[in-house]
Write an enzyme that holds these catalytic residues in place. Sequence first.
Site, PDB file in Angstrom:
ATOM      1  N   ASP A  36       0.747  -2.667  -3.709  1.00  0.00           N
ATOM      2  CA  ASP A  36       0.542  -1.396  -4.409  1.00  0.00           C
ATOM      3  C   ASP A  36       1.419  -0.288  -3.824  1.00  0.00           C
ATOM      4  O   ASP A  36       1.769  -0.323  -2.644  1.00  0.00           O
ATOM      5  CB  ASP A  36      -0.915  -0.931  -4.247  1.00  0.00           C
ATOM      6  CG  ASP A  36      -1.885  -1.811  -5.006  1.00  0.00           C
ATOM      7  OD1 ASP A  36      -1.445  -2.797  -5.616  1.00  0.00           O
ATOM      8  OD2 ASP A  36      -3.090  -1.501  -4.973  1.00  0.00           O
ATOM      9  N   HIS A 175       0.067  -3.211   0.658  1.00  0.00           N
ATOM     10  CA  HIS A 175       0.750  -2.014   0.159  1.00  0.00           C
ATOM     11  C   HIS A 175       2.198  -1.994   0.645  1.00  0.00           C
ATOM     12  O   HIS A 175       2.420  -2.091   1.861  1.00  0.00           O
ATOM     13  CB  HIS A 175       0.037  -0.751   0.649  1.00  0.00           C
ATOM     14  CG  HIS A 175      -1.327  -0.600   0.053  1.00  0.00           C
ATOM     15  ND1 HIS A 175      -2.406  -1.313   0.502  1.00  0.00           N
ATOM     16  CD2 HIS A 175      -1.773   0.155  -0.975  1.00  0.00           C
ATOM     17  CE1 HIS A 175      -3.469  -0.996  -0.222  1.00  0.00           C
ATOM     18  NE2 HIS A 175      -3.116  -0.108  -1.134  1.00  0.00           N
TER      19      HIS A 175
END
Length: 236
Positions: A36, A175
């Site tokens: 992400d 992430h």
Amino acid sequence: MKFKLQVHLPGFFTKWFPAAVWRLPAEEKTVYLTFDDGPVPSVTPWVLDLLHQEQVKATFFAVGENVFRYPELFEQILEEGHAVGNHTYHHLQGLKTNNLEYFKDIELANRLIGSNLFRPPHGWLTRGQYLFLSQKYKIVMWDVISCDYNGNITREEVLDNVLRFVRPGSIITFHDSYKAEEHLRWALPRAIEALKADGYEFRKIEFPKVRRLFITTYLQRIKKLRINFKQLRKWA
Ligand SMILES: [Zn+2]
């Protein structure tokens, strides 16, 4: 004992959002790595190199603003055969954003990203937002979160979050961001290595495009919302 975030999500979350994807069917020992908040220089290219080296395909939930700033990184993700999803344009939190602004932000992001996958920033959105977005997007959550962005835990704990809770079909969240970089660089290669040793295969997340019918309905609803919004402003 340090505070740990929602590595495992309580059952009511999944019942509240029944059409969202938390984990994929698990006849085989397959896992789905997701990243992400990118793409950003240095972190995303490093992830891509590692995935290439390990011959692993993954799914990147990109922030529109980053795609706009670093289009060549976004292109690289696609060229290397990974899947992409929409993570809003400005990384907006659904609960703190009014619906029209939230939906517009997502549509703006999708002009650049062009995906039918959506993941809400901060892992949360209102039920109304969820119902509306579900008409166009497959909403992809996760069942394992590494918490790589969390500076209050150690890199060993990040790795442990993944290896302890993974099961066949798991959607695992990392992430590709500056905040997570230090933990990511340590934990990701080790997680891939351990999962491979345990017999797991890696796949990207793919769903067939939603039918045209739903998209038309969706556009009509956007139009209606716009009209309501204009009226509201008139009255204000
Ligand atoms: Zn995010």
